[in-house]
Design an enzyme around this catalytic site. Structure first.
Site, short mmCIF file in Angstrom:
data_model
loop_
_atom_site.label_atom_id
_atom_site.label_comp_id
_atom_site.label_asym_id
_atom_site.label_seq_id
_atom_site.Cartn_x
_atom_site.Cartn_y
_atom_site.Cartn_z
N CYS A 146 26.96 15.52 -2.92
CA CYS A 146 27.76 14.65 -3.80
C CYS A 146 27.18 13.25 -3.63
CB CYS A 146 29.22 14.69 -3.36
SG CYS A 146 30.27 13.43 -4.12
N THR A 147 26.95 12.56 -4.73
CA THR A 147 26.25 11.27 -4.62
C THR A 147 27.09 10.22 -3.87
OG1 THR A 147 26.98 10.72 -6.87
CG2 THR A 147 24.76 11.63 -6.61
N GLU A 183 36.57 5.62 -3.47
CA GLU A 183 36.92 4.87 -4.70
C GLU A 183 37.98 3.81 -4.41
OE1 GLU A 183 35.67 5.02 -7.92
OE2 GLU A 183 34.07 6.28 -7.13
N TYR A 222 35.91 13.80 -10.25
CA TYR A 222 35.62 14.90 -11.16
C TYR A 222 35.75 16.25 -10.42
CZ TYR A 222 33.48 12.03 -14.94
OH TYR A 222 33.25 11.16 -15.98
N GLY A 223 35.68 16.18 -9.10
CA GLY A 223 35.60 17.40 -8.28
C GLY A 223 36.78 18.34 -8.40
N CYS A 274 25.55 12.47 -10.70
CA CYS A 274 26.75 13.15 -10.21
C CYS A 274 26.44 14.65 -10.14
CB CYS A 274 27.89 12.87 -11.18
SG CYS A 274 29.43 13.71 -10.79
N ASN A 275 26.52 15.21 -8.95
CA ASN A 275 26.27 16.65 -8.80
C ASN A 275 27.30 17.46 -9.60
OD1 ASN A 275 24.32 17.11 -6.17
ND2 ASN A 275 25.47 15.21 -6.04
N THR A 276 28.54 16.98 -9.60
CA THR A 276 29.63 17.72 -10.23
C THR A 276 29.44 17.77 -11.74
OG1 THR A 276 31.01 16.86 -8.45
CG2 THR A 276 32.14 17.92 -10.27
#
Ligand code: DGL
Length: 262
Positions: free
Chosen positions: A183-184, A151, A42-43, A73-75
């Site tokens: 970021c997780t 990922e 997502y970043g 998710c921080n993002t």
């Protein structure tokens, strides 16, 4: 509603760090975890895209009877949390980089934050930084590539270590004595980071704080489960292939079944 599951989601497998902590704190709760791995990272996506995916996933979680949702998710939190809280009536718990505990822990007065590009460039992250800018000097570093490596199962080994080292060194050179994992996904890189930076410097993760906040939110909303048996966890991913379960198992710590999510 009390015995319905807690919904948890992330762009991918990073939020499993948060889910593990919630499992520990709330052992009797059922949980559903959704990894949007097809769309990770997502970043490097827009607020609009992340908001659209977050809503889509939360709709699905509510369809699975989620009584509360953790945006692990921080993002997604910086991009969409206000909109999500306006649009849904169940508790929505977010994750933000642990700048506050880092400022409290730092002796040098300089902290470094590792996060995604989208997080670093967001208005809400800048606001968070500004809140503490009188108390500490805050250096940020966006880390393109790290989430992609994780990922694709490369969360150990030379390649990720080298990349992490490249991102953290400028922060150390600027005097940071405390590094925030913003970021997780990066929570799973804590051991490698520790090897890189040594035992003296501090590393701040927020998964425990999120688990405590989740417990508090369920409590104040009278949503804690009455179950006394161990809770179940269901795992879904938008990118299921032959190695998906293996990746989840490594990060979750025990064998799991991962179903598809479209
Ligand atoms: N785990 C997400 C976070 O906390 C990763 C974002 C991404 O997919 O880039 O920010």
């Amino acid at each position: 509603m009390n015995n319905n599951p807690i919904g948890i989601f992330d762009s991918g497998v990073g939020g499993l760090s948060v889910a593990r902590s919630i499992r520990e704190k709330l052992p009797n709760e059922d949980m559903v975890y959704i990894a949007d791995s097809l769309n990770a990272p997502y970043g490097n996506k827009s607020d609009e895209f992340i908001s659209m995916r977050s809503s889509y996933i939360i709709d699905h979680l509510i369809g699975m009877k989620a009584k509360a949702v953790v945006v692990a998710c921080n993002t997604a939190t910086v991009s969409a949390i206000d909109m999500l809280r306006n649009n849904y009536s169940i508790p929505i718990i977010g994750v933000e980089p642990g700048i506050k505990p880092a400022v409290a822990a730092s002796k040098s007065g300089t902290i470094g934050v590792l996060a995604t590009e989208q997080t670093v460039n967001s208005v809400s992250f800048q606001n968070l930084v500004n809140r503490f800018s009188d108390e500490a000097h805050i250096e940020t570093q966006s880390c393109p590539g790290l989430v992609e490596l994780m990922e694709t199962h490369k969360f150990e080994g030379h390649e990720i270590r080298y990349m992490l080292e490249r991102y953290v060194m400028p922060l150390l050179e600027k005097g940071a004595d405390t590094i925030v994992m913003g970021c997780t996904h990066f929570a799973f890189l804590t051991k490698i980071l520790r090897e890189i930076i040594g035992s003296e410097l501090k590393i701040i993760n927020t998964y425990q704080a999120v688990a405590i906040e989740t417990s508090r939110q369920l409590n104040v909303n009278n949503l804690l489960t009455s179950n006394t048996k161990d809770g179940d966890t269901e795992f879904l991913s938008s990118n299921v292939h032959e190695k998906t379960a293996l990746l989840f198992e490594k990060l979750w710590g025990e064998p799991v079944i991962v179903s598809g999510f479209a």
